[in-house]
Design a protein around this motif. Sequence first.
Motif, PDB file in Angstrom:
ATOM      1  N   PHE A 173     -21.329  -1.405   6.304  1.00 47.76           N
ATOM      2  CA  PHE A 173     -20.866  -2.692   6.819  1.00 47.76           C
ATOM      3  C   PHE A 173     -19.494  -3.097   6.278  1.00 47.76           C
ATOM      4  O   PHE A 173     -18.648  -3.611   7.005  1.00 47.76           O
ATOM      5  CB  PHE A 173     -21.892  -3.777   6.473  1.00 47.76           C
ATOM      6  CG  PHE A 173     -21.568  -5.140   7.028  1.00 47.76           C
ATOM      7  CD1 PHE A 173     -21.864  -5.471   8.343  1.00 47.76           C
ATOM      8  CD2 PHE A 173     -20.965  -6.105   6.224  1.00 47.76           C
ATOM      9  CE1 PHE A 173     -21.554  -6.731   8.850  1.00 47.76           C
ATOM     10  CE2 PHE A 173     -20.660  -7.368   6.725  1.00 47.76           C
ATOM     11  CZ  PHE A 173     -20.961  -7.676   8.041  1.00 47.76           C
ATOM     12  N   TYR A 174     -19.247  -2.883   4.995  1.00 51.06           N
ATOM     13  CA  TYR A 174     -17.982  -3.311   4.389  1.00 51.06           C
ATOM     14  C   TYR A 174     -16.901  -2.228   4.427  1.00 51.06           C
ATOM     15  O   TYR A 174     -15.758  -2.494   4.054  1.00 51.06           O
ATOM     16  CB  TYR A 174     -18.206  -3.763   2.948  1.00 51.06           C
ATOM     17  CG  TYR A 174     -19.028  -5.034   2.848  1.00 51.06           C
ATOM     18  CD1 TYR A 174     -18.569  -6.224   3.400  1.00 51.06           C
ATOM     19  CD2 TYR A 174     -20.265  -5.035   2.220  1.00 51.06           C
ATOM     20  CE1 TYR A 174     -19.316  -7.388   3.332  1.00 51.06           C
ATOM     21  CE2 TYR A 174     -21.028  -6.201   2.135  1.00 51.06           C
ATOM     22  CZ  TYR A 174     -20.549  -7.368   2.694  1.00 51.06           C
ATOM     23  OH  TYR A 174     -21.299  -8.525   2.617  1.00 51.06           O
ATOM     24  N   GLY A 175     -17.249  -1.030   4.846  1.00 50.48           N
ATOM     25  CA  GLY A 175     -16.253   0.030   4.936  1.00 50.48           C
ATOM     26  C   GLY A 175     -15.250  -0.252   6.046  1.00 50.48           C
ATOM     27  O   GLY A 175     -15.610  -0.742   7.118  1.00 50.48           O
ATOM     28  N   TRP A 176     -14.001   0.042   5.785  1.00 49.73           N
ATOM     29  CA  TRP A 176     -12.932  -0.164   6.779  1.00 49.73           C
ATOM     30  C   TRP A 176     -12.021   1.049   6.729  1.00 49.73           C
ATOM     31  O   TRP A 176     -11.347   1.291   5.737  1.00 49.73           O
ATOM     32  CB  TRP A 176     -12.159  -1.445   6.442  1.00 49.73           C
ATOM     33  CG  TRP A 176     -11.024  -1.738   7.376  1.00 49.73           C
ATOM     34  CD1 TRP A 176     -11.101  -2.001   8.714  1.00 49.73           C
ATOM     35  CD2 TRP A 176      -9.632  -1.814   7.040  1.00 49.73           C
ATOM     36  NE1 TRP A 176      -9.840  -2.230   9.232  1.00 49.73           N
ATOM     37  CE2 TRP A 176      -8.929  -2.126   8.226  1.00 49.73           C
ATOM     38  CE3 TRP A 176      -8.917  -1.650   5.849  1.00 49.73           C
ATOM     39  CZ2 TRP A 176      -7.545  -2.263   8.252  1.00 49.73           C
ATOM     40  CZ3 TRP A 176      -7.531  -1.795   5.883  1.00 49.73           C
ATOM     41  CH2 TRP A 176      -6.861  -2.101   7.073  1.00 49.73           C
TER      42      TRP A 176
ATOM     43  N   GLU B 292     -22.087  -0.076  14.553  1.00 52.05           N
ATOM     44  CA  GLU B 292     -22.082  -1.116  15.576  1.00 52.05           C
ATOM     45  C   GLU B 292     -22.198  -2.470  14.893  1.00 52.05           C
ATOM     46  O   GLU B 292     -23.204  -2.772  14.252  1.00 52.05           O
ATOM     47  CB  GLU B 292     -23.249  -0.912  16.546  1.00 52.05           C
ATOM     48  CG  GLU B 292     -23.249  -1.902  17.695  1.00 52.05           C
ATOM     49  CD  GLU B 292     -24.356  -1.644  18.693  1.00 52.05           C
ATOM     50  OE1 GLU B 292     -24.590  -2.516  19.556  1.00 52.05           O
ATOM     51  OE2 GLU B 292     -24.990  -0.576  18.610  1.00 52.05           O
ATOM     52  N   MET B 293     -21.169  -3.284  15.022  1.00 51.83           N
ATOM     53  CA  MET B 293     -21.173  -4.591  14.390  1.00 51.83           C
ATOM     54  C   MET B 293     -22.042  -5.561  15.192  1.00 51.83           C
ATOM     55  O   MET B 293     -22.019  -5.556  16.426  1.00 51.83           O
ATOM     56  CB  MET B 293     -19.744  -5.139  14.287  1.00 51.83           C
ATOM     57  CG  MET B 293     -18.873  -4.394  13.292  1.00 51.83           C
ATOM     58  SD  MET B 293     -19.451  -4.623  11.594  1.00 51.83           S
ATOM     59  CE  MET B 293     -18.145  -3.789  10.682  1.00 51.83           C
ATOM     60  N   PRO B 294     -22.819  -6.396  14.510  1.00 55.12           N
ATOM     61  CA  PRO B 294     -23.666  -7.356  15.219  1.00 55.12           C
ATOM     62  C   PRO B 294     -22.835  -8.387  15.978  1.00 55.12           C
ATOM     63  O   PRO B 294     -21.712  -8.706  15.585  1.00 55.12           O
ATOM     64  CB  PRO B 294     -24.469  -8.015  14.091  1.00 55.12           C
ATOM     65  CG  PRO B 294     -23.613  -7.854  12.873  1.00 55.12           C
ATOM     66  CD  PRO B 294     -22.928  -6.531  13.040  1.00 55.12           C
ATOM     67  N   LYS B 295     -23.386  -8.902  17.051  1.00 58.17           N
ATOM     68  CA  LYS B 295     -22.698  -9.930  17.820  1.00 58.17           C
ATOM     69  C   LYS B 295     -22.594 -11.204  16.990  1.00 58.17           C
ATOM     70  O   LYS B 295     -23.545 -11.603  16.320  1.00 58.17           O
ATOM     71  CB  LYS B 295     -23.456 -10.217  19.116  1.00 58.17           C
ATOM     72  CG  LYS B 295     -22.770 -11.234  20.011  1.00 58.17           C
ATOM     73  CD  LYS B 295     -23.559 -11.467  21.291  1.00 58.17           C
ATOM     74  CE  LYS B 295     -22.870 -12.516  22.162  1.00 58.17           C
ATOM     75  NZ  LYS B 295     -23.623 -12.759  23.429  1.00 58.17           N
TER      76      LYS B 295
END
Length: 276
Positions: free
Chosen positions: A215-218, A13-16
């Motif tokens: 966080f940096y994984g895509w 879940e990415m932060p707002k």
Amino acid sequence: MSLPWDAPELYPEMPKITAVGWVRVVLRGLTLATLVFGCLGILLLVRLIERPLFGVQRPWTPFITQFVCRNAFRIMGFGFSSTGTLMTERGAVVANHSSWLDIFALNARKRIYFVSKAEVANWPGIGWLARATGTVFIKRDPKEARTQKTVFEERLLAGHKLLFFPEGTSTDSTRVLPFKPTLFAAFFAPELRDKLNVQPVTVIYHAPKHQDKRFYGWWGDMDFGRHLLHVLAASRQGRVVLTYHTPVAVRDFENRKALAAYCEHVVREPMLEHIG
């Protein structure tokens, strides 16, 4: 039954993005775009002279690519470091694949040319950059195997360090998937086997403090634009560490499967230590 690691339901879940975060997006994004596309224009102009003089050789333009990638991390406030000695022998580089950021990380330290799936050539922005920087595009079609083998041989014998992602896809940055031996087959051509070396490289991302370690994984069906925005908006960035392992001679391995298995093992070890 537990879901596989790459299930969309398990995406972090990415932060707002806050108002201040959007300011960072604009400032970093505009600066980064100016750097990338400004230097792309310079690269294309230099290539107009470089290509007729040197053909497949690129003695000048890779330095422009390195300049862009090193400064891209500075603009984003991203930490970057590496360990190990760069291979000087003729050959290829293989690395794990976690993110679109791998392109910047691996180009920042070493002059290399990526091997990518053909679809990338048509991606807006990224496709233009890939073509301009000498990326080798391959089609997953058996009918193209002979043509692609010829291209690999030409580029490798010209001294280009081709970079392969043997996993065949990107990950969440916390794992190394099995290496597919298919791409290693070109190294065992009679014209190349005794002349080439392969250097495994481990790429490890350290997420920003208090953020998901992925966080940096895509990977999977993640939206590139959304992921890019969250990276640009981060108040405190993490860092990426490259580990360059000892190169090995292709002739020391019985076949492509043996070489792929060895490289996979070497690349995975630092990742296991990182994840703990």
